[in-house]
Motif scaffolding. Sequence first.
Motif, PDB file in Angstrom:
ATOM      1  N   ALA A 186     -10.751  -6.732  12.610  1.00 18.05           N
ATOM      2  CA  ALA A 186     -11.020  -6.185  11.280  1.00 18.05           C
ATOM      3  C   ALA A 186     -10.069  -5.032  10.974  1.00 18.05           C
ATOM      4  O   ALA A 186      -9.551  -4.910   9.857  1.00 18.05           O
ATOM      5  N   ALA A 187      -9.801  -4.206  11.960  1.00 13.54           N
ATOM      6  CA  ALA A 187      -8.874  -3.081  11.770  1.00 13.54           C
ATOM      7  C   ALA A 187      -7.468  -3.585  11.493  1.00 13.54           C
ATOM      8  O   ALA A 187      -6.745  -3.020  10.659  1.00 13.54           O
ATOM      9  N   ALA A 188      -7.057  -4.656  12.169  1.00 15.97           N
ATOM     10  CA  ALA A 188      -5.723  -5.224  11.931  1.00 15.97           C
ATOM     11  C   ALA A 188      -5.621  -5.762  10.507  1.00 15.97           C
ATOM     12  O   ALA A 188      -4.604  -5.557   9.831  1.00 15.97           O
ATOM     13  N   LEU A 189      -6.664  -6.428  10.044  1.00 14.88           N
ATOM     14  CA  LEU A 189      -6.677  -6.934   8.670  1.00 14.88           C
ATOM     15  C   LEU A 189      -6.627  -5.772   7.679  1.00 14.88           C
ATOM     16  O   LEU A 189      -5.872  -5.808   6.700  1.00 14.88           O
ATOM     17  N   ALA A 190      -7.397  -4.738   7.936  1.00 18.27           N
ATOM     18  CA  ALA A 190      -7.406  -3.567   7.055  1.00 18.27           C
ATOM     19  C   ALA A 190      -6.051  -2.861   7.059  1.00 18.27           C
ATOM     20  O   ALA A 190      -5.581  -2.398   6.013  1.00 18.27           O
ATOM     21  N   ALA A 191      -5.394  -2.778   8.207  1.00 26.78           N
ATOM     22  CA  ALA A 191      -4.076  -2.146   8.288  1.00 26.78           C
ATOM     23  C   ALA A 191      -3.054  -2.929   7.469  1.00 26.78           C
ATOM     24  O   ALA A 191      -2.232  -2.339   6.746  1.00 26.78           O
ATOM     25  N   HIS A 192      -3.118  -4.252   7.543  1.00 26.69           N
ATOM     26  CA  HIS A 192      -2.218  -5.088   6.740  1.00 26.69           C
ATOM     27  C   HIS A 192      -2.497  -4.878   5.250  1.00 26.69           C
ATOM     28  O   HIS A 192      -1.577  -4.749   4.442  1.00 26.69           O
ATOM     29  N   HIS A 193      -3.771  -4.818   4.894  1.00 27.02           N
ATOM     30  CA  HIS A 193      -4.153  -4.596   3.505  1.00 27.02           C
ATOM     31  C   HIS A 193      -3.674  -3.222   3.034  1.00 27.02           C
ATOM     32  O   HIS A 193      -3.190  -3.088   1.903  1.00 27.02           O
ATOM     33  N   LEU A 194      -3.791  -2.227   3.880  1.00 25.52           N
ATOM     34  CA  LEU A 194      -3.327  -0.881   3.533  1.00 25.52           C
ATOM     35  C   LEU A 194      -1.822  -0.880   3.267  1.00 25.52           C
ATOM     36  O   LEU A 194      -1.350  -0.233   2.322  1.00 25.52           O
ATOM     37  N   ASP A 195      -1.066  -1.605   4.065  1.00 24.66           N
ATOM     38  CA  ASP A 195       0.375  -1.729   3.813  1.00 24.66           C
ATOM     39  C   ASP A 195       0.632  -2.333   2.433  1.00 24.66           C
ATOM     40  O   ASP A 195       1.504  -1.863   1.689  1.00 24.66           O
ATOM     41  N   ASP A 196      -0.119  -3.373   2.084  1.00 23.24           N
ATOM     42  CA  ASP A 196       0.020  -3.995   0.763  1.00 23.24           C
ATOM     43  C   ASP A 196      -0.318  -3.009  -0.351  1.00 23.24           C
ATOM     44  O   ASP A 196       0.379  -2.940  -1.368  1.00 23.24           O
ATOM     45  N   VAL A 197      -1.388  -2.262  -0.172  1.00 24.38           N
ATOM     46  CA  VAL A 197      -1.796  -1.272  -1.180  1.00 24.38           C
ATOM     47  C   VAL A 197      -0.710  -0.219  -1.360  1.00 24.38           C
ATOM     48  O   VAL A 197      -0.356   0.138  -2.489  1.00 24.38           O
ATOM     49  N   ARG A 198      -0.167   0.250  -0.254  1.00 23.20           N
ATOM     50  CA  ARG A 198       0.895   1.264  -0.342  1.00 23.20           C
ATOM     51  C   ARG A 198       2.135   0.710  -1.052  1.00 23.20           C
ATOM     52  O   ARG A 198       2.775   1.427  -1.826  1.00 23.20           O
ATOM     53  N   GLN A 199       2.473  -0.553  -0.799  1.00 20.81           N
ATOM     54  CA  GLN A 199       3.613  -1.164  -1.494  1.00 20.81           C
ATOM     55  C   GLN A 199       3.346  -1.264  -2.989  1.00 20.81           C
ATOM     56  O   GLN A 199       4.209  -0.961  -3.796  1.00 20.81           O
ATOM     57  N   ARG A 200       2.131  -1.667  -3.351  1.00 21.07           N
ATOM     58  CA  ARG A 200       1.785  -1.751  -4.776  1.00 21.07           C
ATOM     59  C   ARG A 200       1.828  -0.381  -5.432  1.00 21.07           C
ATOM     60  O   ARG A 200       2.257  -0.252  -6.583  1.00 21.07           O
ATOM     61  N   LEU A 201       1.386   0.648  -4.695  1.00 22.14           N
ATOM     62  CA  LEU A 201       1.463   2.014  -5.235  1.00 22.14           C
ATOM     63  C   LEU A 201       2.904   2.439  -5.483  1.00 22.14           C
ATOM     64  O   LEU A 201       3.220   3.039  -6.517  1.00 22.14           O
ATOM     65  N   ARG A 202       3.789   2.111  -4.536  1.00 20.15           N
ATOM     66  CA  ARG A 202       5.209   2.427  -4.734  1.00 20.15           C
ATOM     67  C   ARG A 202       5.744   1.704  -5.966  1.00 20.15           C
ATOM     68  O   ARG A 202       6.455   2.293  -6.787  1.00 20.15           O
ATOM     69  N   ASP A 203       5.360   0.434  -6.109  1.00 18.24           N
ATOM     70  CA  ASP A 203       5.778  -0.333  -7.279  1.00 18.24           C
ATOM     71  C   ASP A 203       5.236   0.287  -8.563  1.00 18.24           C
ATOM     72  O   ASP A 203       5.952   0.403  -9.559  1.00 18.24           O
ATOM     73  N   LEU A 204       3.973   0.687  -8.545  1.00 19.63           N
ATOM     74  CA  LEU A 204       3.377   1.296  -9.729  1.00 19.63           C
ATOM     75  C   LEU A 204       4.046   2.624 -10.076  1.00 19.63           C
ATOM     76  O   LEU A 204       4.254   2.929 -11.261  1.00 19.63           O
ATOM     77  N   HIS A 205       4.400   3.411  -9.080  1.00 18.00           N
ATOM     78  CA  HIS A 205       5.099   4.678  -9.347  1.00 18.00           C
ATOM     79  C   HIS A 205       6.468   4.410  -9.966  1.00 18.00           C
ATOM     80  O   HIS A 205       6.902   5.131 -10.874  1.00 18.00           O
ATOM     81  N   ARG A 206       7.132   3.371  -9.482  1.00 17.28           N
ATOM     82  CA  ARG A 206       8.434   2.998 -10.038  1.00 17.28           C
ATOM     83  C   ARG A 206       8.278   2.544 -11.497  1.00 17.28           C
ATOM     84  O   ARG A 206       9.056   2.940 -12.367  1.00 17.28           O
ATOM     85  N   ILE A 207       7.249   1.761 -11.765  1.00 14.56           N
ATOM     86  CA  ILE A 207       6.969   1.307 -13.129  1.00 14.56           C
ATOM     87  C   ILE A 207       6.638   2.504 -14.022  1.00 14.56           C
ATOM     88  O   ILE A 207       7.112   2.591 -15.150  1.00 14.56           O
ATOM     89  N   GLU A 208       5.840   3.416 -13.500  1.00 14.65           N
ATOM     90  CA  GLU A 208       5.468   4.614 -14.259  1.00 14.65           C
ATOM     91  C   GLU A 208       6.710   5.413 -14.645  1.00 14.65           C
ATOM     92  O   GLU A 208       6.858   5.815 -15.808  1.00 14.65           O
ATOM     93  N   ALA A 209       7.599   5.630 -13.695  1.00 16.00           N
ATOM     94  CA  ALA A 209       8.819   6.404 -13.976  1.00 16.00           C
ATOM     95  C   ALA A 209       9.688   5.693 -15.008  1.00 16.00           C
ATOM     96  O   ALA A 209      10.236   6.333 -15.922  1.00 16.00           O
ATOM     97  N   THR A 210       9.804   4.385 -14.884  1.00 14.82           N
ATOM     98  CA  THR A 210      10.606   3.613 -15.843  1.00 14.82           C
ATOM     99  C   THR A 210      10.018   3.714 -17.241  1.00 14.82           C
ATOM    100  O   THR A 210      10.740   3.943 -18.219  1.00 14.82           O
ATOM    101  N   LEU A 211       8.700   3.545 -17.354  1.00 14.39           N
ATOM    102  CA  LEU A 211       8.048   3.635 -18.658  1.00 14.39           C
ATOM    103  C   LEU A 211       8.175   5.030 -19.262  1.00 14.39           C
ATOM    104  O   LEU A 211       8.408   5.173 -20.466  1.00 14.39           O
ATOM    105  N   GLU A 212       8.000   6.059 -18.441  1.00 14.79           N
ATOM    106  CA  GLU A 212       8.165   7.429 -18.940  1.00 14.79           C
ATOM    107  C   GLU A 212       9.570   7.627 -19.494  1.00 14.79           C
ATOM    108  O   GLU A 212       9.750   8.203 -20.574  1.00 14.79           O
ATOM    109  N   ASN A 213      10.566   7.132 -18.762  1.00 12.35           N
ATOM    110  CA  ASN A 213      11.956   7.257 -19.191  1.00 12.35           C
ATOM    111  C   ASN A 213      12.187   6.511 -20.503  1.00 12.35           C
ATOM    112  O   ASN A 213      12.809   7.037 -21.433  1.00 12.35           O
ATOM    113  N   LEU A 214      11.692   5.285 -20.587  1.00 10.42           N
ATOM    114  CA  LEU A 214      11.874   4.495 -21.804  1.00 10.42           C
ATOM    115  C   LEU A 214      11.142   5.108 -22.993  1.00 10.42           C
ATOM    116  O   LEU A 214      11.669   5.119 -24.119  1.00 10.42           O
ATOM    117  N   LEU A 215       9.962   5.636 -22.777  1.00  9.27           N
ATOM    118  CA  LEU A 215       9.228   6.297 -23.860  1.00  9.27           C
ATOM    119  C   LEU A 215       9.971   7.529 -24.354  1.00  9.27           C
ATOM    120  O   LEU A 215      10.035   7.786 -25.564  1.00  9.27           O
TER     121      LEU A 215
END
Length: 137
Positions: free
Chosen positions: A85-114
């Motif tokens: 269960a911990a291994a599955l959660a660790a993999h999921h946490l990696d995915d969440v962190r990647q999505r957060l990085r993607d969302l921060h990148r999207i946020e910065a792009t949108l702020e710049n475009l606005l």
Amino acid sequence: MKDRKIALTIGRLAATVGVNVETIRFYQRRGLLFEPPRPPGGIRHYSAQDVARVKFIKSAQRMGFSLDEIHHLLQLDEGMQCDAAAALAAHHLDDVRQRLRDLHRIEATLENLLEQCRQGEKKVACPLIAALHAQAQ
């Protein structure tokens, strides 16, 4: 005989956990929730254990786990396999962190475009729309 407080029909189970009856049926088809036997001429009844299981599923979904991952977690829970269960959660946490990085990148792009939109002249093409067109190609 079952205690009436925990002998819930599918409708009462759904209402208790705050989901639609079709959600309960969907969980059953996916193997996440067991379908209790129907007594001859009677109605299926769900237990407090079923309530807890659906609440677990909904909690895991709020954490962003997919239904396949939740199915795996439920199987692990039945066997008390914390390491898996911990291994599955660790993999999921990696995915969440990647999505957060993607969302921060999207946020910065949108702020710049606005900001470009706010500074742009009315006779010039909108930078936001132009950027979306460029990405679509």
